[in-house]
Design a protein around this motif. Structure first.
Motif, PDB file in Angstrom:
ATOM      1  N   GLU A   1       0.786  -1.228   0.000  1.00  0.00           N
ATOM      2  CA  GLU A   1       0.000   0.000   0.000  1.00  0.00           C
ATOM      3  C   GLU A   1       0.818   1.278   0.000  1.00  0.00           C
ATOM      4  O   GLU A   1       0.287   2.352  -0.317  1.00  0.00           O
ATOM      5  CB  GLU A   1      -0.920   0.008   1.224  1.00  0.00           C
ATOM      6  CG  GLU A   1      -1.994  -1.067   1.190  1.00  0.00           C
ATOM      7  CD  GLU A   1      -2.857  -1.067   2.432  1.00  0.00           C
ATOM      8  OE1 GLU A   1      -3.850  -1.823   2.456  1.00  0.00           O
ATOM      9  OE2 GLU A   1      -2.535  -0.307   3.382  1.00  0.00           O
ATOM     10  N   THR A   2       2.105   1.198   0.339  1.00  0.00           N
ATOM     11  CA  THR A   2       2.906   2.414   0.468  1.00  0.00           C
ATOM     12  C   THR A   2       3.823   2.617  -0.725  1.00  0.00           C
ATOM     13  O   THR A   2       4.146   1.676  -1.460  1.00  0.00           O
ATOM     14  CB  THR A   2       3.744   2.378   1.753  1.00  0.00           C
ATOM     15  OG1 THR A   2       4.557   1.188   1.759  1.00  0.00           O
ATOM     16  CG2 THR A   2       2.850   2.389   2.982  1.00  0.00           C
ATOM     17  N   LEU A   3       4.246   3.843  -0.899  1.00  0.00           N
ATOM     18  CA  LEU A   3       5.193   4.219  -1.950  1.00  0.00           C
ATOM     19  C   LEU A   3       6.590   4.165  -1.348  1.00  0.00           C
ATOM     20  O   LEU A   3       6.964   5.028  -0.552  1.00  0.00           O
ATOM     21  CB  LEU A   3       4.875   5.625  -2.462  1.00  0.00           C
ATOM     22  CG  LEU A   3       5.779   6.199  -3.548  1.00  0.00           C
ATOM     23  CD1 LEU A   3       5.709   5.364  -4.814  1.00  0.00           C
ATOM     24  CD2 LEU A   3       5.395   7.642  -3.841  1.00  0.00           C
ATOM     25  N   ARG A   4       7.323   3.153  -1.709  1.00  0.00           N
ATOM     26  CA  ARG A   4       8.636   2.921  -1.101  1.00  0.00           C
ATOM     27  C   ARG A   4       9.701   3.642  -1.911  1.00  0.00           C
ATOM     28  O   ARG A   4       9.995   3.286  -3.046  1.00  0.00           O
ATOM     29  CB  ARG A   4       8.912   1.422  -1.020  1.00  0.00           C
ATOM     30  CG  ARG A   4       7.859   0.679  -0.213  1.00  0.00           C
ATOM     31  CD  ARG A   4       8.035  -0.819  -0.280  1.00  0.00           C
ATOM     32  NE  ARG A   4       9.256  -1.253   0.370  1.00  0.00           N
ATOM     33  CZ  ARG A   4      10.010  -2.270  -0.033  1.00  0.00           C
ATOM     34  NH1 ARG A   4       9.690  -2.931  -1.138  1.00  0.00           N
ATOM     35  NH2 ARG A   4      11.085  -2.615   0.633  1.00  0.00           N
TER      36      ARG A   4
ATOM     37  N   GLY B   1      14.850   7.277  -3.649  1.00  0.00           N
ATOM     38  CA  GLY B   1      15.297   6.607  -4.864  1.00  0.00           C
ATOM     39  C   GLY B   1      14.136   5.937  -5.581  1.00  0.00           C
ATOM     40  O   GLY B   1      13.040   5.796  -5.024  1.00  0.00           O
ATOM     41  N   THR B   2      14.385   5.497  -6.794  1.00  0.00           N
ATOM     42  CA  THR B   2      13.320   5.011  -7.669  1.00  0.00           C
ATOM     43  C   THR B   2      13.325   3.511  -7.981  1.00  0.00           C
ATOM     44  O   THR B   2      12.513   3.061  -8.800  1.00  0.00           O
ATOM     45  CB  THR B   2      13.359   5.777  -9.005  1.00  0.00           C
ATOM     46  OG1 THR B   2      14.686   5.673  -9.567  1.00  0.00           O
ATOM     47  CG2 THR B   2      13.002   7.233  -8.801  1.00  0.00           C
ATOM     48  N   PRO B   3      14.194   2.669  -7.363  1.00  0.00           N
ATOM     49  CA  PRO B   3      14.162   1.246  -7.718  1.00  0.00           C
ATOM     50  C   PRO B   3      12.822   0.569  -7.450  1.00  0.00           C
ATOM     51  O   PRO B   3      12.313  -0.168  -8.301  1.00  0.00           O
ATOM     52  CB  PRO B   3      15.273   0.638  -6.843  1.00  0.00           C
ATOM     53  CG  PRO B   3      16.222   1.758  -6.629  1.00  0.00           C
ATOM     54  CD  PRO B   3      15.358   2.981  -6.505  1.00  0.00           C
ATOM     55  N   SER B   4      12.234   0.788  -6.279  1.00  0.00           N
ATOM     56  CA  SER B   4      11.010   0.078  -5.915  1.00  0.00           C
ATOM     57  C   SER B   4       9.816   0.509  -6.755  1.00  0.00           C
ATOM     58  O   SER B   4       9.050  -0.322  -7.242  1.00  0.00           O
ATOM     59  CB  SER B   4      10.701   0.285  -4.421  1.00  0.00           C
ATOM     60  OG  SER B   4      11.682  -0.317  -3.616  1.00  0.00           O
ATOM     61  N   LEU B   5       9.644   1.806  -6.905  1.00  0.00           N
ATOM     62  CA  LEU B   5       8.481   2.265  -7.672  1.00  0.00           C
ATOM     63  C   LEU B   5       8.586   1.849  -9.134  1.00  0.00           C
ATOM     64  O   LEU B   5       7.576   1.579  -9.791  1.00  0.00           O
ATOM     65  CB  LEU B   5       8.268   3.772  -7.512  1.00  0.00           C
ATOM     66  CG  LEU B   5       9.302   4.776  -8.015  1.00  0.00           C
ATOM     67  CD1 LEU B   5       9.147   5.049  -9.509  1.00  0.00           C
ATOM     68  CD2 LEU B   5       9.150   6.099  -7.254  1.00  0.00           C
TER      69      LEU B   5
ATOM     70  N   ALA C   1      -3.223   0.123  -8.179  1.00  0.00           N
ATOM     71  CA  ALA C   1      -3.244  -0.046  -9.636  1.00  0.00           C
ATOM     72  C   ALA C   1      -1.938  -0.589 -10.182  1.00  0.00           C
ATOM     73  O   ALA C   1      -1.842  -0.924 -11.368  1.00  0.00           O
ATOM     74  CB  ALA C   1      -3.579   1.294 -10.306  1.00  0.00           C
ATOM     75  N   HIS C   2      -0.925  -0.678  -9.316  1.00  0.00           N
ATOM     76  CA  HIS C   2       0.396  -1.148  -9.743  1.00  0.00           C
ATOM     77  C   HIS C   2       0.923  -2.166  -8.725  1.00  0.00           C
ATOM     78  O   HIS C   2       1.762  -1.845  -7.892  1.00  0.00           O
ATOM     79  CB  HIS C   2       1.373   0.034  -9.863  1.00  0.00           C
ATOM     80  CG  HIS C   2       1.013   1.008 -10.929  1.00  0.00           C
ATOM     81  ND1 HIS C   2       1.423   0.874 -12.237  1.00  0.00           N
ATOM     82  CD2 HIS C   2       0.233   2.125 -10.892  1.00  0.00           C
ATOM     83  CE1 HIS C   2       0.930   1.869 -12.953  1.00  0.00           C
ATOM     84  NE2 HIS C   2       0.213   2.638 -12.175  1.00  0.00           N
ATOM     85  N   PRO C   3       0.442  -3.400  -8.782  1.00  0.00           N
ATOM     86  CA  PRO C   3       0.848  -4.424  -7.814  1.00  0.00           C
ATOM     87  C   PRO C   3       2.365  -4.657  -7.847  1.00  0.00           C
ATOM     88  O   PRO C   3       3.003  -4.565  -8.898  1.00  0.00           O
ATOM     89  CB  PRO C   3       0.094  -5.667  -8.277  1.00  0.00           C
ATOM     90  CG  PRO C   3      -1.033  -5.158  -9.108  1.00  0.00           C
ATOM     91  CD  PRO C   3      -0.536  -3.913  -9.757  1.00  0.00           C
ATOM     92  N   ALA C   4       2.894  -4.952  -6.684  1.00  0.00           N
ATOM     93  CA  ALA C   4       4.327  -5.152  -6.571  1.00  0.00           C
ATOM     94  C   ALA C   4       4.727  -6.574  -6.938  1.00  0.00           C
ATOM     95  O   ALA C   4       4.008  -7.527  -6.602  1.00  0.00           O
ATOM     96  CB  ALA C   4       4.786  -4.856  -5.144  1.00  0.00           C
ATOM     97  N   PRO C   5       5.868  -6.768  -7.627  1.00  0.00           N
ATOM     98  CA  PRO C   5       6.364  -8.128  -7.880  1.00  0.00           C
ATOM     99  C   PRO C   5       6.548  -8.879  -6.567  1.00  0.00           C
ATOM    100  O   PRO C   5       6.979  -8.313  -5.565  1.00  0.00           O
ATOM    101  CB  PRO C   5       7.721  -7.877  -8.557  1.00  0.00           C
ATOM    102  CG  PRO C   5       7.617  -6.494  -9.120  1.00  0.00           C
ATOM    103  CD  PRO C   5       6.739  -5.729  -8.174  1.00  0.00           C
ATOM    104  N   GLY C   6       6.195 -10.136  -6.579  1.00  0.00           N
ATOM    105  CA  GLY C   6       6.353 -10.954  -5.383  1.00  0.00           C
ATOM    106  C   GLY C   6       5.206 -10.822  -4.395  1.00  0.00           C
ATOM    107  O   GLY C   6       5.020 -11.676  -3.534  1.00  0.00           O
TER     108      GLY C   6
END
Length: 420
Positions: free
Chosen positions: A28-31, A363-367, A412-417
Motif C-alpha cells: 500500500e505504500t510508496l517505497r 530513490g526510484t528502484p522500488s516504484l 493499480a500497480h501491484p508489486a512483484p512478489g
C-alpha cells in the motif's frame, strides 16, 4: 493484501500476522528508500527452499561436509551467472552481506593499522570504508575524501593529493548517498599512482551496471564488492568479484577468514536474480530506474527543493530540506504517515547531527519495479512537496489525504512478489 502462509499460520499465528501486516504495508505504500526493492516471486521461493537445511563449509568441489552433490551445482551456477553478467574473471557469492564482503577485502589486502581510504560517511560514503565508528576505522587507519561544498561533486585533484600524501593500501570508491556517476577511470589512475588496491563498492548501483545504465568498474577496479539486493533485485546477500590474480586471496578471506558455511538458500536466490538480470526486460528496468529518478529530480527542483549536486545520474536523490525549514527526521516521519517511505539522511557539510539531519534520501528502484514511469513522477514530487509542507504545519489531515491517494495509485500497480 496478504499472501497465504498456511504452515506458518498454523504453527505461529502471531508471527504470521506480522508477516501479513508487512506484506500489506509494502503493497500500500510508496517505497522510496533507494536501498530497497521488491524481489520476484521466484527469488522469494528460492530463498525458502530446503537448501536451508544444508551446511556447506568450503567451496564447490572442496567442502568439509559430505552430501554436496546438489549444493556444488547451485553455487557453481550462481558463480557462472555472476561472471557472465558482469564480465569478470572471478566471483565469490558466499558473503553474507555487504559489510562482511568489505571486511573480507581488508583481510585479503591489508594488515591491522594499515592506511585505507574511502569517502567520508557524512559525504555519502559507507561505514565500512574506514569510518571511525566502524571496525574498519578502528582496526585500520582510515583517511577520508569528500565532495566540494559548492558543487556536491568529488574533486579528484584533492583525492589524488590525499592519496599521494597518505599512501593507502586500499582505496574504496562508491557509497550510499551518491547521486552522480562514479568516475572509475579517475579513481583507477589515482590508485595506480599511489600503489593502492582499488575497490569499487557498487552495492547501490549493481543493477544499473548490469542493465547498462551506469558505467562498469570491471576494466578499472581490482576488486568489486556488491550486495545482491537494492537495484539488482535479489536476496539480502553479497558478492565479491575480481581479476583472477586476486581470486585466491579473496576466497581465503571469505572462508575461512570470516565465515563458516554459506547460506545455500541465499546462494540459490542470488542465482535466480542474476538470471533475471540477464534478460532484456531487466535492461529496460535499469534504464527506467534512471529515467524516473531524473524526472523526479526535475519535478522536485520545479517545486523549490534543494538537491545535492543539483540532480541525479542514477537511482538516488539526496535532498537538503534546510530551505524548507523542516528537519529531515521530521519530514521523513511525516511522509511515512502519508504512506511515502523515505529515510532521513545527512547531507554534505550538514550542521545538524546524524540522528537529526537536514536531509532525506530517496530513490526510484522500488516504484519502477511496480511499473511506475516518468509520467507518474510529477505526482510523486507533488506528494513529497505536500507532505513536507504538512510536516512543517503538523497537518495530520493533509498527510492522511496523501496516504489515501498513494494507496489508490499503488493498488493499480501491484508489486512483484506480492501480487498473488
Amino acid at each position: 493484501m496478504t499472501l497465504p502462509h498456511p504452515a506458518l499460520s498454523a504453527a505461529d499465528p502471531e508471527l504470521a500476522a506480522l508477516v501479513g501486516a508487512e506484506e500489506q504495508l509494502q503493497a500500500e505504500t510508496l517505497r522510496l528508500i533507494p536501498s530497497e526493492n521488491y524481489v520476484s516471486a521466484a527469488v522469494l521461493e528460492a530463498s525458502g527452499t530446503v537448501l536451508q537445511n544444508k551446511y556447506s563449509e568450503g567451496y564447490a568441489g572442496r567442502r568439509y561436509y559430505e552430501g554436496q552433490q546438489v549444493i556444488d551445482q547451485v553455487e557453481r551456477l550462481a558463480v557462472a551467472r555472476a561472471k557472465a553478467l558482469f564480465g569478470v574473471e572471478h566471483a565469490n557469492v558466499q558473503p553474507y552481506s555487504g559489510s562482511p564482503a568489505n571486511l573480507a577485502v581488508y583481510l585479503a589486502f591489508a594488515e591491522p593499522g594499515d592506511t585505507v581510504m574511502g569517502m567520508a560517511l557524512p559525504m555519502g560514503g559507507h561505514l565500512t570504508h574506514g569510518w571511525g565508528v566502524s571496525a574498519t576505522g578502528k582496526w585500520f587507519r582510515g583517511v577520508q575524501y569528500g565532495v566540494r561544498q559548492d558543487t556536491g561533486l568529488i574533486d579528484f585533484d584533492e583525492v589524488r593529493e590525499l592519496a599521494l600524501k597518505e599512501r593507502p593500501k586500499i582505496i574504496f570508491c562508491g557509497g550510499t548517498a551518491l547521486p552522480r556517476t562514479i568516475d572509475f577511470p579517475a579513481f583507477a589512475e589515482i590508485a595506480r599512482e599511489c600503489g593502492a588496491v582499488l575497490v569499487a563498492d557498487v552495492a547501490h548501483i549493481a543493477g544499473l551496471i548490469a542493465g547498462g545504465a551506469h558505467p562498469s568498474p570491471v576494466p578499472h577496479a581490482d576488486v568489486i564488492s556488491t550486495t545482491t539486493h537494492k537495484t539488482l533485485r535479489g536476496p539480502r546477500g553479497a558478492m565479491l568479484m575480481s581479476r583472477e590474480e586476486h581470486a585466491k586471496a579473496l576466497d581465503k578471506a571469505v572462508f575461512p577468514g570470516l565465515q563458516g558455511g554459506p547460506h545455500n538458500q541465499t546462494t540459490a536466490a542470488i542465482a535466480v536474480a542474476l538470471h533475471e538480470a540477464s534478460q532484456p526486460s531487466f535492461r529496460a528496468y535499469a534504464q527506467s530506474v534512471v529515467a524516473n529518478a531524473r524526472a523526479l529530480a526535475e519535478a522536485l527542483l520545479d517545486r523549490g527543493f534543494d538537491l545535492v549536486s543539483g540532480g541525479t545520474d542514477n537511482h538516488l536523490i539526496l535532498m537538503d530540506l534546510t530551505p524548507k525549514e523542516v528537519p529531515g527526521k521530521v519530514a521523513a516521519k511525516a511522509l511515512d504517515r502519508a504512506g511515502i517511505v523515505v529515510n532521513y539522511n545527512t547531507v554534505p557539510y550538514d550542521p545538524r547531527k546524524p540522528f537529526d539531519p537536514s536531509g532525506i534520501r530517496i530513490g526510484t528502484p522500488s516504484l519502477t519495479s511496480r511499473g511506475l514511469g516518468t509520467e507518474h513522477m510529477a505526482a510523486v514530487a507533488d506528494w513529497i512537496d505536500r507532505g513536507v509542507t504538512a510536516a512543517g504545519k503538523e497537518d495530520e489531515e493533509a498527510l492522511a489525504t496523501i496516504r489515501s491517494e498513494v494507496a489508490e495509485l499503488m493498488s493499480a500497480h501491484p508489486a512483484p512478489g506480492l501480487a498473488g
